[in-house]
Design a protein around this motif. Structure first.
Motif, mmCIF file in Angstrom:
data_model
loop_
_atom_site.group_PDB
_atom_site.id
_atom_site.type_symbol
_atom_site.label_atom_id
_atom_site.label_comp_id
_atom_site.label_asym_id
_atom_site.label_seq_id
_atom_site.Cartn_x
_atom_site.Cartn_y
_atom_site.Cartn_z
ATOM 1 N N ILE A 239 0.830 -1.206 0.000
ATOM 2 C CA ILE A 239 0.000 0.000 0.000
ATOM 3 C C ILE A 239 0.864 1.256 0.000
ATOM 4 C CG2 ILE A 239 -1.772 1.285 1.281
ATOM 5 C CD1 ILE A 239 -2.733 -1.358 0.073
ATOM 6 N N ALA A 240 1.953 1.234 0.773
ATOM 7 C CA ALA A 240 2.859 2.378 0.873
ATOM 8 C C ALA A 240 4.197 1.879 1.407
ATOM 9 C CB ALA A 240 2.289 3.458 1.787
ATOM 10 N N SER A 241 5.253 2.672 1.208
ATOM 11 C CA SER A 241 6.583 2.279 1.684
ATOM 12 C C SER A 241 7.405 3.523 1.987
ATOM 13 C CB SER A 241 7.299 1.414 0.637
ATOM 14 O OG SER A 241 7.555 2.180 -0.536
ATOM 15 N N SER A 242 8.400 3.362 2.857
ATOM 16 C CA SER A 242 9.292 4.471 3.188
ATOM 17 C C SER A 242 10.545 3.938 3.872
ATOM 18 C CB SER A 242 8.592 5.460 4.129
ATOM 19 O OG SER A 242 9.465 6.527 4.487
ATOM 20 N N TRP A 243 11.670 4.592 3.601
ATOM 21 C CA TRP A 243 12.858 4.379 4.421
ATOM 22 C C TRP A 243 12.574 4.933 5.812
ATOM 23 C CZ3 TRP A 243 16.970 1.479 3.326
ATOM 24 C CH2 TRP A 243 17.266 1.207 1.974
ATOM 25 N N LEU A 244 12.994 4.165 6.841
ATOM 26 C CA LEU A 244 12.786 4.563 8.236
ATOM 27 C C LEU A 244 14.070 4.287 9.020
ATOM 28 C CD1 LEU A 244 9.249 2.932 8.717
ATOM 29 C CD2 LEU A 244 9.742 5.334 8.174
ATOM 30 N N VAL A 245 15.137 4.949 8.646
ATOM 31 C CA VAL A 245 16.464 4.671 9.213
ATOM 32 C C VAL A 245 16.682 5.532 10.458
ATOM 33 C CG1 VAL A 245 18.939 4.680 8.783
ATOM 34 C CG2 VAL A 245 17.343 4.072 6.930
ATOM 35 N N ASN A 246 16.890 4.868 11.598
ATOM 36 C CA ASN A 246 17.183 5.580 12.841
ATOM 37 C C ASN A 246 18.300 4.911 13.624
ATOM 38 O OD1 ASN A 246 15.804 3.296 13.651
ATOM 39 N ND2 ASN A 246 14.071 4.363 14.548
ATOM 40 N N GLY A 247 19.157 4.233 12.931
ATOM 41 C CA GLY A 247 20.213 3.385 13.476
ATOM 42 C C GLY A 247 20.207 2.153 12.597
ATOM 43 N N PRO A 248 19.306 1.188 12.863
ATOM 44 C CA PRO A 248 19.044 0.135 11.884
ATOM 45 C C PRO A 248 18.506 0.739 10.587
ATOM 46 C CG PRO A 248 18.178 -0.466 14.041
ATOM 47 C CD PRO A 248 18.600 0.967 14.129
ATOM 48 N N ARG A 249 18.712 0.044 9.478
ATOM 49 C CA ARG A 249 18.377 0.575 8.149
ATOM 50 C C ARG A 249 17.018 0.024 7.691
ATOM 51 N NH1 ARG A 249 23.653 -0.655 8.804
ATOM 52 N NH2 ARG A 249 23.261 -2.828 8.186
ATOM 53 N N TRP A 250 15.985 0.340 8.446
ATOM 54 C CA TRP A 250 14.667 -0.217 8.166
ATOM 55 C C TRP A 250 14.031 0.373 6.923
ATOM 56 C CZ3 TRP A 250 13.941 -4.518 10.359
ATOM 57 C CH2 TRP A 250 14.354 -4.758 11.674
ATOM 58 N N MET A 251 13.365 -0.499 6.186
ATOM 59 C CA MET A 251 12.450 -0.097 5.129
ATOM 60 C C MET A 251 11.047 -0.456 5.592
ATOM 61 S SD MET A 251 14.415 -1.258 1.647
ATOM 62 C CE MET A 251 14.796 -2.897 2.268
ATOM 63 N N GLY A 252 10.175 0.534 5.708
ATOM 64 C CA GLY A 252 8.811 0.301 6.154
ATOM 65 C C GLY A 252 7.907 -0.074 4.990
ATOM 66 N N ILE A 253 7.144 -1.154 5.171
ATOM 67 C CA ILE A 253 6.218 -1.658 4.154
ATOM 68 C C ILE A 253 4.836 -1.770 4.791
ATOM 69 C CG2 ILE A 253 5.651 -3.562 2.600
ATOM 70 C CD1 ILE A 253 8.237 -2.108 1.832
ATOM 71 N N ARG A 254 3.849 -1.098 4.184
ATOM 72 C CA ARG A 254 2.496 -1.156 4.735
ATOM 73 C C ARG A 254 1.610 -2.020 3.845
ATOM 74 N NH1 ARG A 254 -2.104 2.234 4.752
ATOM 75 N NH2 ARG A 254 -1.053 3.902 3.588
ATOM 76 N N LEU A 255 0.954 -3.020 4.463
ATOM 77 C CA LEU A 255 -0.007 -3.876 3.774
ATOM 78 C C LEU A 255 -1.419 -3.520 4.220
ATOM 79 C CD1 LEU A 255 1.793 -7.361 3.926
ATOM 80 C CD2 LEU A 255 2.011 -5.538 2.217
ATOM 81 N N ALA A 256 -2.408 -4.096 3.556
ATOM 82 C CA ALA A 256 -3.794 -3.690 3.784
ATOM 83 C C ALA A 256 -4.369 -4.197 5.094
ATOM 84 C CB ALA A 256 -4.670 -4.166 2.622
ATOM 85 N N SER A 257 -3.809 -5.292 5.651
ATOM 86 C CA SER A 257 -4.402 -5.865 6.853
ATOM 87 C C SER A 257 -3.360 -6.594 7.684
ATOM 88 C CB SER A 257 -5.525 -6.842 6.494
ATOM 89 O OG SER A 257 -4.985 -8.015 5.913
ATOM 90 N N ALA A 258 -3.670 -6.753 8.970
ATOM 91 C CA ALA A 258 -2.819 -7.544 9.856
ATOM 92 C C ALA A 258 -2.756 -8.998 9.400
ATOM 93 C CB ALA A 258 -3.352 -7.461 11.287
ATOM 94 N N GLN A 259 -3.858 -9.498 8.849
ATOM 95 C CA GLN A 259 -3.888 -10.887 8.383
ATOM 96 C C GLN A 259 -2.864 -11.123 7.266
ATOM 97 O OE1 GLN A 259 -6.650 -9.003 9.100
ATOM 98 N NE2 GLN A 259 -6.913 -10.135 11.027
ATOM 99 N N GLN A 260 -2.711 -10.138 6.386
ATOM 100 C CA GLN A 260 -1.704 -10.262 5.332
ATOM 101 C C GLN A 260 -0.299 -10.275 5.922
ATOM 102 O OE1 GLN A 260 -3.389 -6.944 2.816
ATOM 103 N NE2 GLN A 260 -2.716 -8.297 1.176
ATOM 104 N N VAL A 261 -0.086 -9.475 6.946
ATOM 105 C CA VAL A 261 1.228 -9.455 7.603
ATOM 106 C C VAL A 261 1.515 -10.813 8.241
ATOM 107 C CG1 VAL A 261 2.598 -8.378 9.433
ATOM 108 C CG2 VAL A 261 1.085 -6.968 8.013
ATOM 109 N N LEU A 262 0.536 -11.365 8.939
ATOM 110 C CA LEU A 262 0.726 -12.658 9.603
ATOM 111 C C LEU A 262 0.937 -13.791 8.606
ATOM 112 C CD1 LEU A 262 -2.045 -12.261 12.338
ATOM 113 C CD2 LEU A 262 0.427 -12.335 12.734
ATOM 114 N N ALA A 263 0.389 -13.646 7.398
ATOM 115 C CA ALA A 263 0.479 -14.714 6.395
ATOM 116 C C ALA A 263 1.814 -14.724 5.659
ATOM 117 C CB ALA A 263 -0.662 -14.573 5.388
ATOM 118 N N LEU A 264 2.642 -13.708 5.832
ATOM 119 C CA LEU A 264 3.912 -13.633 5.106
ATOM 120 C C LEU A 264 4.821 -14.812 5.454
ATOM 121 C CD1 LEU A 264 4.784 -9.841 5.502
ATOM 122 C CD2 LEU A 264 4.028 -10.991 3.406
ATOM 123 N N ARG A 265 5.436 -15.375 4.426
ATOM 124 C CA ARG A 265 6.424 -16.431 4.609
ATOM 125 C C ARG A 265 7.644 -16.094 3.746
ATOM 126 N NH1 ARG A 265 3.471 -16.849 8.128
ATOM 127 N NH2 ARG A 265 2.358 -18.704 8.902
#
Length: 278
Positions: A150-176
């Motif tokens: 749905i959306a994405s952004s670099w979120l670096v505050n020490g660790p080099r995180w890339m933020g990824i937003r999905l449509a639902s928590a269920q989609q996040v839990l289903a990731l493999r």
């Protein structure tokens, strides 16, 4: 080698051993960077910290933070866990209920209220859209279509995180995702629960290079996600994120946005106390 006080604490869960473990070496003066890194590799936890005398007059202590393979300028659950261990070892909180931690990222205020600790997130040092080619690679690693993001952004505050937003928590839990394809990527994924749920978001954190490739509960990532989702109107000013569900954990990260300040908190429980020869 000499005996040094040693602690292991559990961060971001009200139930011991359901959050994220942290190893803490107290009175770490005299240890070299190589010795700290070797011990952090040996503990095989997501992070190990070393407490030292502060160099800044405002700070209560100084901390160095190591994963199994590198030193980090800042990380969230090591910040809260180190504060808990420092207090348990006799640190003086003072009347204002605030600890000031010195780390490579600067001075980090930490609020203490019983077993709840909250750090004020440092500013993001990279905060911009993720380039398309890298985003395509991230989608491939996560095993999803690029259109699922749905959306994405670099979120670096020490660790080099890339933020990824999905449509639902269920989609996040289903990731493999495939850990063999992570390489140098540090990916944080978030999706919302339905309204009126006990937690508002599910979060997962994946990174390559270490033995632990999915982090149980991640303060630095949640700090970046809170900044991003607050700025874009996706999240309310106060919410609770769940993390570690797929790993059998019960991580709960409490977010409070106060103007420009992001406070990231949770419970911290002392689990192991003893000494280590280093």
């Amino acid at each position: 080698m000499k005996p040094r006080r040693y602690s292991e604490v559990d961060v971001f869960s009200q139930t011991a051993y359901r959050g994220n473990a942290l190893a803490v070496v107290h009175d770490a003066e005299g240890l070299s960077t190589a010795e700290m890194q070797q011990f952090a590799n040996w503990t095989n936890l997501a992070e190990t910290t070393f407490l030292l005398a502060p160099t800044a007059p405002q700070a209560h202590y100084r901390v160095r933070i190591f994963t199994a393979s590198e030193e980090l300028p800042f990380a969230g659950h090591p910040t809260l866990g180190s504060a808990k261990a420092w207090l348990a070892a006799g640190g003086d909180l003072g009347s204002d209920g605030v600890i000031v931690q010195e780390c490579a990222a600067g001075l980090i205020p930490i609020r203490v209220a019983g077993d709840r600790f909250a750090f004020q997130a440092p500013p993001l040092i990279r905060y911009e859209p993720i380039e398309e080619a890298r985003l395509q690679r991230v989608a491939g690693v996560l095993g999803i279509a690029p259109d699922d993001i749905i959306a994405s952004s670099w979120l670096v505050n020490g660790p080099r995180w890339m933020g990824i937003r999905l449509a639902s928590a269920q989609q996040v839990l289903a990731l493999r995702p495939d850990p063999n394809r992570l390489d140098d990527l540090e990916i944080g994924v978030v999706g919302p629960y339905p309204p009126s749920s006990a937690t508002q978001f599910e979060v997962r954190a994946f990174f390559g290079g270490d033995a632990v490739w999915e982090d149980p509960v991640t303060g630095s990532l949640n700090a970046g996600l809170a900044r991003w989702m607050s700025d874009t109107g996706v999240a309310p000013s106060n919410y609770i994120a769940a993390q570690g569900t797929v790993l059998g954990r019960e991580g709960r990260v409490h977010i409070n946005v106060e103007g420009e300040a992001i406070w990231v908190g949770g419970h911290v429980t002392a689990c192991i106390e003893g000494s280590v020869r280093l």
